[in-house]
Design a protein around this motif. Sequence first.
Motif, mmCIF file in Angstrom:
data_model
loop_
_atom_site.group_PDB
_atom_site.id
_atom_site.type_symbol
_atom_site.label_atom_id
_atom_site.label_comp_id
_atom_site.label_asym_id
_atom_site.label_seq_id
_atom_site.Cartn_x
_atom_site.Cartn_y
_atom_site.Cartn_z
ATOM 1 N N PHE A 1 16.397 28.705 7.813
ATOM 2 C CA PHE A 1 17.440 29.654 8.188
ATOM 3 C C PHE A 1 18.148 30.201 6.944
ATOM 4 O O PHE A 1 18.472 29.447 6.020
ATOM 5 C CB PHE A 1 18.509 28.981 9.054
ATOM 6 C CG PHE A 1 18.036 28.524 10.404
ATOM 7 C CD1 PHE A 1 18.042 29.379 11.495
ATOM 8 C CD2 PHE A 1 17.601 27.222 10.580
ATOM 9 C CE1 PHE A 1 17.622 28.938 12.746
ATOM 10 C CE2 PHE A 1 17.175 26.772 11.821
ATOM 11 C CZ PHE A 1 17.184 27.640 12.907
ATOM 12 N N LEU A 2 18.391 31.497 6.962
ATOM 13 C CA LEU A 2 19.405 32.101 6.116
ATOM 14 C C LEU A 2 20.614 32.280 7.021
ATOM 15 O O LEU A 2 20.669 33.199 7.839
ATOM 16 C CB LEU A 2 18.941 33.439 5.550
ATOM 17 C CG LEU A 2 20.023 34.351 4.939
ATOM 18 C CD1 LEU A 2 20.849 33.622 3.896
ATOM 19 C CD2 LEU A 2 19.421 35.621 4.368
ATOM 20 N N LEU A 3 21.552 31.354 6.920
ATOM 21 C CA LEU A 3 22.744 31.376 7.758
ATOM 22 C C LEU A 3 23.789 32.229 7.039
ATOM 23 O O LEU A 3 24.469 31.762 6.123
ATOM 24 C CB LEU A 3 23.247 29.953 8.006
ATOM 25 C CG LEU A 3 24.383 29.766 9.007
ATOM 26 C CD1 LEU A 3 24.105 30.494 10.313
ATOM 27 C CD2 LEU A 3 24.633 28.294 9.258
ATOM 28 N N ALA A 4 23.865 33.498 7.448
ATOM 29 C CA ALA A 4 24.678 34.485 6.736
ATOM 30 C C ALA A 4 25.911 34.877 7.530
ATOM 31 O O ALA A 4 26.411 35.993 7.377
ATOM 32 C CB ALA A 4 23.825 35.725 6.421
ATOM 33 N N ASP A 5 26.408 33.979 8.362
ATOM 34 C CA ASP A 5 27.639 34.263 9.103
ATOM 35 C C ASP A 5 28.757 34.625 8.132
ATOM 36 O O ASP A 5 28.819 34.120 6.999
ATOM 37 C CB ASP A 5 28.072 33.039 9.907
ATOM 38 C CG ASP A 5 27.175 32.801 11.115
ATOM 39 O OD1 ASP A 5 26.413 33.703 11.474
ATOM 40 O OD2 ASP A 5 27.252 31.688 11.677
ATOM 41 N N GLU A 6 29.653 35.471 8.596
ATOM 42 C CA GLU A 6 30.813 35.797 7.779
ATOM 43 C C GLU A 6 31.575 34.519 7.435
ATOM 44 O O GLU A 6 31.571 33.553 8.216
ATOM 45 C CB GLU A 6 31.736 36.763 8.525
ATOM 46 C CG GLU A 6 31.224 38.183 8.559
ATOM 47 C CD GLU A 6 32.244 39.153 9.110
ATOM 48 O OE1 GLU A 6 32.351 40.258 8.603
ATOM 49 O OE2 GLU A 6 32.943 38.799 10.078
ATOM 50 N N PRO A 7 32.223 34.475 6.262
ATOM 51 C CA PRO A 7 32.965 33.270 5.881
ATOM 52 C C PRO A 7 33.994 32.880 6.937
ATOM 53 O O PRO A 7 34.635 33.719 7.556
ATOM 54 C CB PRO A 7 33.650 33.691 4.567
ATOM 55 C CG PRO A 7 32.769 34.764 4.014
ATOM 56 C CD PRO A 7 32.239 35.505 5.199
ATOM 57 N N GLY A 8 34.108 31.572 7.134
ATOM 58 C CA GLY A 8 35.104 31.068 8.051
ATOM 59 C C GLY A 8 34.598 30.747 9.443
ATOM 60 O O GLY A 8 35.384 30.345 10.309
ATOM 61 N N LEU A 9 33.286 30.901 9.689
ATOM 62 C CA LEU A 9 32.752 30.648 11.027
ATOM 63 C C LEU A 9 32.096 29.284 11.166
ATOM 64 O O LEU A 9 31.385 29.031 12.132
ATOM 65 C CB LEU A 9 31.753 31.746 11.411
ATOM 66 C CG LEU A 9 32.367 33.123 11.682
ATOM 67 C CD1 LEU A 9 31.296 34.104 12.116
ATOM 68 C CD2 LEU A 9 33.457 33.050 12.738
ATOM 69 N N GLY A 10 32.297 28.400 10.205
ATOM 70 C CA GLY A 10 31.860 27.019 10.370
ATOM 71 C C GLY A 10 30.418 26.747 9.989
ATOM 72 O O GLY A 10 29.742 25.952 10.645
ATOM 73 N N LYS A 11 29.946 27.366 8.905
ATOM 74 C CA LYS A 11 28.555 27.146 8.487
ATOM 75 C C LYS A 11 28.320 25.711 8.023
ATOM 76 O O LYS A 11 27.235 25.155 8.233
ATOM 77 C CB LYS A 11 28.184 28.138 7.369
ATOM 78 C CG LYS A 11 28.136 29.588 7.816
ATOM 79 C CD LYS A 11 27.545 30.493 6.763
ATOM 80 C CE LYS A 11 28.442 30.650 5.556
ATOM 81 N NZ LYS A 11 29.673 31.407 5.867
ATOM 82 N N THR A 12 29.298 25.094 7.370
ATOM 83 C CA THR A 12 29.127 23.717 6.903
ATOM 84 C C THR A 12 28.927 22.770 8.081
ATOM 85 O O THR A 12 28.001 21.945 8.085
ATOM 86 C CB THR A 12 30.338 23.277 6.064
ATOM 87 O OG1 THR A 12 30.535 24.184 4.988
ATOM 88 C CG2 THR A 12 30.119 21.882 5.515
ATOM 89 N N ALA A 13 29.753 22.892 9.095
ATOM 90 C CA ALA A 13 29.613 22.031 10.278
ATOM 91 C C ALA A 13 28.270 22.257 10.957
ATOM 92 O O ALA A 13 27.605 21.306 11.386
ATOM 93 C CB ALA A 13 30.760 22.301 11.251
ATOM 94 N N GLU A 14 27.850 23.510 11.063
ATOM 95 C CA GLU A 14 26.558 23.805 11.678
ATOM 96 C C GLU A 14 25.421 23.137 10.915
ATOM 97 O O GLU A 14 24.470 22.600 11.504
ATOM 98 C CB GLU A 14 26.330 25.309 11.724
ATOM 99 C CG GLU A 14 27.155 26.038 12.766
ATOM 100 C CD GLU A 14 26.925 27.529 12.736
ATOM 101 O OE1 GLU A 14 26.019 28.006 13.433
ATOM 102 O OE2 GLU A 14 27.649 28.239 12.005
ATOM 103 N N SER A 15 25.502 23.154 9.586
ATOM 104 C CA SER A 15 24.444 22.564 8.763
ATOM 105 C C SER A 15 24.398 21.051 8.928
ATOM 106 O O SER A 15 23.324 20.456 9.038
ATOM 107 C CB SER A 15 24.673 22.920 7.293
ATOM 108 O OG SER A 15 24.711 24.313 7.108
#
Length: 720
Positions: free
Chosen positions: A255-269
């Motif tokens: 995945f290239l997880l390119a969500d806008e900052p602040g949408l919880g990418k760290t938790a998703e990972s």
Amino acid sequence: MPTTATAVQNGKTQRRRKPASARRDDDAPIIPILARKVREVEAKAQRGKLGPTNRVKFQVIAFLVREERARVKADDAIADGVRAELLKRLDGVATILAKTAARDTSLIQLLEVDQATSPVARRMRRDWLLESGAELAPDELIITDAAPAAAPVVPPALAERQVVPEAIEARKLANPFLAPDLTMRAPKETPRRRLDGWELMGPLYKAFETGAGGGSATMDLPGVPEFDRVSPRGLEIMPHQSRFLEAVREGHRTFLLADEPGLGKTAESVLAASVADAYPLLAVVPNVVKMNWAREVKRWTPQRRATVISGDGEDIDAFADVFIVNYEILDRHLSWLSSLGLKGMVVDEAHFIKNLTSQRSQNVLALAGRIREQVRDPLMLALTGTPLINDVEDFDAIWRFLGWTNGEKPGAELMGKLDSTGMTPADKAFYPEARDAVISMGIVRRKKKDVAKDLPDKLVADLPVELDDEYGRSIRQAEKELGERLAARYRRIIDARGDRGLAPGQVDDDIVRLVAQNELEESKAAGTGSENVFTMVRRIGQAKALLAADYALQLQRSVDKVVFFAKHIDVMDAAEAHFAAAGLRTVSIRGDQSTPARQQAIDAFNTDPEVGVAVCSLTAAGVGLNMQAASNVVLAELSWTAAEQTQAIDRVHRIGQDEPVTAWRIIAAHTIDTKIAELIDSKQGLAQRALDGDAVDPQSSDSVQLSALMHLLRQALGAE
């Protein structure tokens, strides 16, 4: 077939004789093609955007110029006058190549005779010759790829720097053999595909650059599950996060997880690793967020252990499930990480690896390659809210990390998707299909307005300030002198070559760009030793420091907590002194802090009601940090990129924020500061077109620095 096409005799490519009535280009139909291609490369070089595709173009042009020159000289059927004209045109192409190489000296080595030998270069040469009407020998039509040589994870230059913590030795002794991955099989021989002969990287970049097909760059994701099966007790993931995790549950692994900052990418990972059972997991992250990553692992997967690697790793937990390391020290840990049996890898703020020549990028890509050698379908995540900084080819390193391409051509899976479209890059409809094919490999891009309806909008408000003291006047005078110096260079060039029909008051944009580019390169080389655009912007920041601090002080008294961002340490120092004199308690977040000290400052800001302002470095605190206790941000100095500004604001504009967020930009009126703010705003268009499919008019891809200098020059010439 044109009469000038080459004929195949005895397996060799030869030129047909033309009739007397043929046009001039019939003697060398490849020359117009080379002229067009070299202008494309020159335009990219002028903007500092020579990515891999255009570097290959440069190689092939140089190769064909030499080849065509030799042919023209040896062809007795060409009249002497025509021969002289053709050689002159080839010299023109060669001159542009030389000027381009002088602008980017790394291109000089590509002029060597044996450089244009890669499969991509040979395909490009073949396609151009076919376009010119040539008939090629069978061995020139069919081009196969040589098996890539396995590069060592640890290059010889880094061998002496490698460390192996004692705890890692203990882990190896406890289990001296890596468990074999029984799912690994000898790779099947890939059948030839219809698109094998095409150069595809350029078209793939073009598909994103033009926003072909429109629509947000997000793969089809499963629906929201009926039950939350991944969150620990007391926590709940948001619907957009659960859809991503369902894709992982269904077997998607890159995945290239390119969500806008602040949408919880760290938790998703963190949760994705749990769903995929991708342990041991390596997270390569900026230094400022190492502590936060460890806390997120503990928060979302409390049954797993995380360890943070610092220095030589003496204190790490070798039996941890998640290893967290920052980019700066990864080079000394390559050896043991490559032999640990990693089953997943996350690269946070993945735009940090966009420069493929940097050791940082090479380290990340080498480790990723080793993981794919050892594990079938490892979990590979590239996280970044700003994957494109300057050019669409910023995707290159990320796609390589994910295994989607190798830089020269798409990987087998992506090639299969492209081949199944039934089209080629010669078809206009190929480009939206190609964009969709890449997106389906695992690009996930969600915007806050789409997935977090409860998240308030953010507003960027400019506050012009007048620098009306002697220091401010000296800045404006220095700015004027710089513009006049640039104008004098411009006029010398115009006088030397003539105005070439320029109307009164009209300026030559190519010369404006050339003068500005030369000034920018000289400024970078000179550093702070002379008056240039960099020292001028720094002086503007110094002049605004107390004004910005005073505004933040007044703002804090009305709204409680404020985050104050500055680019330079002396501006931060001046602001902190001003706050201290006013009796305001602050915390500081800087690049030279230890990770625990930085995290302690963040926690104090978020939880201690006595702390009113966080004074932050724009570069050290602009990524990965959560400071949502505030809803107001003061940007005392401007960044050189829109992405850096966005990242800073989004330390506050995050999930959990329940108030409108306002970023107050302090702008020095009547100075270059005003133009820089305008340029930063205009740079949003690239990501909006490429990632969000928005119908935004294309803006210049020049850097903010170059555009600012061009503005100063035009202003001095009276053109603005």
